[in-house]
Design an enzyme around this catalytic site. Structure first.
Site, PDB file in Angstrom:
ATOM      1  N   THR A  77      11.741   2.814   0.857  1.00  0.00           N
ATOM      2  CA  THR A  77      13.193   2.903   1.073  1.00  0.00           C
ATOM      3  C   THR A  77      13.466   3.614   2.398  1.00  0.00           C
ATOM      4  OG1 THR A  77      13.188   4.911  -0.268  1.00  0.00           O
ATOM      5  CG2 THR A  77      13.779   2.870  -1.378  1.00  0.00           C
ATOM      6  N   PHE A 103      12.031  -1.370  -8.291  1.00  0.00           N
ATOM      7  CA  PHE A 103      11.304  -2.442  -8.975  1.00  0.00           C
ATOM      8  C   PHE A 103      11.393  -2.356 -10.493  1.00  0.00           C
ATOM      9  CE2 PHE A 103       9.298  -3.147  -4.861  1.00  0.00           C
ATOM     10  CZ  PHE A 103       9.210  -4.538  -4.857  1.00  0.00           C
ATOM     11  N   HIS A 135      16.766  12.979  -7.873  1.00  0.00           N
ATOM     12  CA  HIS A 135      15.346  12.666  -7.684  1.00  0.00           C
ATOM     13  C   HIS A 135      14.556  13.952  -7.443  1.00  0.00           C
ATOM     14  CE1 HIS A 135      16.568   8.459  -6.958  1.00  0.00           C
ATOM     15  NE2 HIS A 135      15.335   8.183  -7.329  1.00  0.00           N
ATOM     16  N   LYS A 139      11.362  13.557  -2.217  1.00  0.00           N
ATOM     17  CA  LYS A 139      11.965  12.322  -1.700  1.00  0.00           C
ATOM     18  C   LYS A 139      12.548  12.562  -0.309  1.00  0.00           C
ATOM     19  CE  LYS A 139      14.895   8.463  -3.041  1.00  0.00           C
ATOM     20  NZ  LYS A 139      13.870   7.513  -2.596  1.00  0.00           N
TER      21      LYS A 139
HETATM   22  P1  NAD Z   1       3.981   9.204  -1.093  1.00  0.00           P
HETATM   23  O1  NAD Z   1       4.488  10.176  -0.093  1.00  0.00           O
HETATM   24  O2  NAD Z   1       3.295   9.710  -2.318  1.00  0.00           O
HETATM   25  O3  NAD Z   1       2.983   8.174  -0.369  1.00  0.00           O
HETATM   26  C1  NAD Z   1       3.199   7.635   0.910  1.00  0.00           C
HETATM   27  C2  NAD Z   1       1.874   7.045   1.410  1.00  0.00           C
HETATM   28  O4  NAD Z   1       2.081   6.353   2.637  1.00  0.00           O
HETATM   29  C3  NAD Z   1       0.788   8.089   1.681  1.00  0.00           C
HETATM   30  O5  NAD Z   1      -0.417   7.656   1.069  1.00  0.00           O
HETATM   31  C4  NAD Z   1       0.605   8.036   3.201  1.00  0.00           C
HETATM   32  O6  NAD Z   1      -0.723   8.338   3.613  1.00  0.00           O
HETATM   33  C5  NAD Z   1       0.934   6.568   3.447  1.00  0.00           C
HETATM   34  N1  NAD Z   1       1.189   6.224   4.839  1.00  0.00           N
HETATM   35  C6  NAD Z   1       1.840   6.925   5.800  1.00  0.00           C
HETATM   36  N2  NAD Z   1       1.835   6.251   6.970  1.00  0.00           N
HETATM   37  C7  NAD Z   1       1.201   5.076   6.721  1.00  0.00           C
HETATM   38  C8  NAD Z   1       0.895   3.928   7.504  1.00  0.00           C
HETATM   39  N3  NAD Z   1       1.240   3.856   8.799  1.00  0.00           N
HETATM   40  N4  NAD Z   1       0.257   2.882   6.927  1.00  0.00           N
HETATM   41  C9  NAD Z   1      -0.111   2.932   5.639  1.00  0.00           C
HETATM   42  N5  NAD Z   1       0.140   4.002   4.826  1.00  0.00           N
HETATM   43  C10 NAD Z   1       0.789   5.051   5.370  1.00  0.00           C
HETATM   44  O7  NAD Z   1       5.237   8.291  -1.495  1.00  0.00           O
HETATM   45  P2  NAD Z   1       5.474   7.407  -2.822  1.00  0.00           P
HETATM   46  O8  NAD Z   1       6.090   8.233  -3.890  1.00  0.00           O
HETATM   47  O9  NAD Z   1       4.242   6.625  -3.124  1.00  0.00           O
HETATM   48  O10 NAD Z   1       6.674   6.461  -2.310  1.00  0.00           O
HETATM   49  C11 NAD Z   1       6.499   5.612  -1.201  1.00  0.00           C
HETATM   50  C12 NAD Z   1       7.831   4.931  -0.861  1.00  0.00           C
HETATM   51  O11 NAD Z   1       8.241   4.115  -1.957  1.00  0.00           O
HETATM   52  C13 NAD Z   1       9.022   5.879  -0.588  1.00  0.00           C
HETATM   53  O12 NAD Z   1       9.828   5.308   0.425  1.00  0.00           O
HETATM   54  C14 NAD Z   1       9.774   5.879  -1.923  1.00  0.00           C
HETATM   55  O13 NAD Z   1      11.162   6.161  -1.757  1.00  0.00           O
HETATM   56  C15 NAD Z   1       9.573   4.446  -2.344  1.00  0.00           C
HETATM   57  N6  NAD Z   1       9.688   4.164  -3.772  1.00  0.00           N
HETATM   58  C16 NAD Z   1      10.256   2.979  -4.105  1.00  0.00           C
HETATM   59  C17 NAD Z   1      10.298   2.584  -5.418  1.00  0.00           C
HETATM   60  C18 NAD Z   1      10.856   1.223  -5.754  1.00  0.00           C
HETATM   61  O14 NAD Z   1      10.889   0.844  -6.929  1.00  0.00           O
HETATM   62  N7  NAD Z   1      11.296   0.462  -4.758  1.00  0.00           N
HETATM   63  C19 NAD Z   1       9.796   3.414  -6.434  1.00  0.00           C
HETATM   64  C20 NAD Z   1       9.209   4.639  -6.054  1.00  0.00           C
HETATM   65  C21 NAD Z   1       9.144   4.994  -4.718  1.00  0.00           C
END
Ligand code: NAD
Length: 243
Positions: A77, A103, A135, A139
């Site tokens: 997001t 999702f 949240h 976040k």
């Molecule tokens: P998190 O901080 O636990 O994980 C983020 C990951 O991204 C880390 O492993 C980091 O190393 C990696 N990363 C950073 N730069 C990168 C790059 N250039 N290439 C590949 N990987 C890279 O976050 P999370 O809780 O797993 O959430 C991730 C995203 O998903 C957030 O934006 C969150 O808001 C979103 N989210 C969406 C939903 C949905 O249903 N759409 C649900 C939960 C979370």
């Protein structure tokens, strides 16, 4: 199905576990530590990429997938101001893209309920509407992508509101829908829409119990997207109305 995981944080790890349970193969895991060393040939081994990273890197990851003909499912997001740029790039490269700000199947049913309620409440101007999301403290973006989708669902179905704004405790002009964002502990995600009059309140509320619903939905989306080109969302997968 051969899956590349882009992002290996809370979501990436949960998706990995559920993907393996569903008999899928994880052919590549990318996070910020190895991103610079991963090659396009490694990415191309995947039939679908699933991307849950960070707002600042998501768009570059999508382009990388489109460049390499790998359809990508993303839930990251906070990057939507670049939506048009991503759409143009996806079209140019004949890419496949599935995006959902949330999702969870339950949240997507909630989105429909929200639009239905907005249409019912349209014209009952004694009711003022507001959105509140809560949240976990980690976040990065506020309000949540889910809250923005809820706000857009109201704007599209209620003539009393033309825009939304983050609620920072100030009085907002008529027609501006307030969206409050709270950050508390490890809350996976709560969204509430309230219509309040002098006499009463109507509230609809969705509360996620864990992140598992998001991960399962993202995997269903990956199974849906495999072999497709074009842009898709939860409405396409769940056959829900788009309006
Ligand atoms: P998190 O901080 O636990 O994980 C983020 C990951 O991204 C880390 O492993 C980091 O190393 C990696 N990363 C950073 N730069 C990168 C790059 N250039 N290439 C590949 N990987 C890279 O976050 P999370 O809780 O797993 O959430 C991730 C995203 O998903 C957030 O934006 C969150 O808001 C979103 N989210 C969406 C939903 C949905 O249903 N759409 C649900 C939960 C979370």
């Amino acid at each position: 199905m051969r899956i590349a995981l882009l992002g290996y944080g809370k979501m990436g790890k949960m998706i990995e576990r559920i993907a393996r349970e569903r008999g899928h193969e994880i052919v590549l895991i990318v996070d910020e530590n190895n991103r610079a060393n991963v090659t396009s040939d490694q990415l191309k081994k995947a039939e679908v990429a699933i991307e849950f990273t960070m707002p600042a890197v998501a768009v570059a990851n999508y382009k990388w997938c489109f460049d390499n003909g790998v359809p990508v499912v993303s839930g990251t997001t906070g990057w939507l101001e670049q939506w048009d740029e991503v759409m143009t790039y996806c079209q140019e490269k004949k890419g496949g893209f599935f995006y959902a700000s949330n999702f969870s199947i339950g949240v997507n049913i909630f989105f429909q309920l929200n639009k239905y309620l907005a249409r019912m409440m349209n014209g009952f101007n004694e009711y003022k509407v507001f959105i509140e999301e809560t949240h976990h403290i980690h976040k990065l973006d506020a309000p949540s992508g889910t809250a923005i989708t809820i706000a857009e669902g109201i704007l599209g179905n209620h003539d009393g509101y033309h825009s939304w704004q983050l609620d920072q405790g100030k009085q907002l002009p008529e027609g501006v829908l307030p969206v409050a964002a709270k950050r508390i502990g490890e809350v996976p995600g709560i969204h509430a829409v309230t219509y309040k009059s002098e006499a009463d309140e109507i509230e609809i509320r969705h509360s996620a119990v864990s992140r598992e619903g998001f991960a399962r939905g993202a995997l269903l989306a990956a199974e849906f997207l495999k072999g497709k080109t074009g842009v898709f969302g939860m409405e396409d997968m769940l056959s829900l109305e788009k309006k």
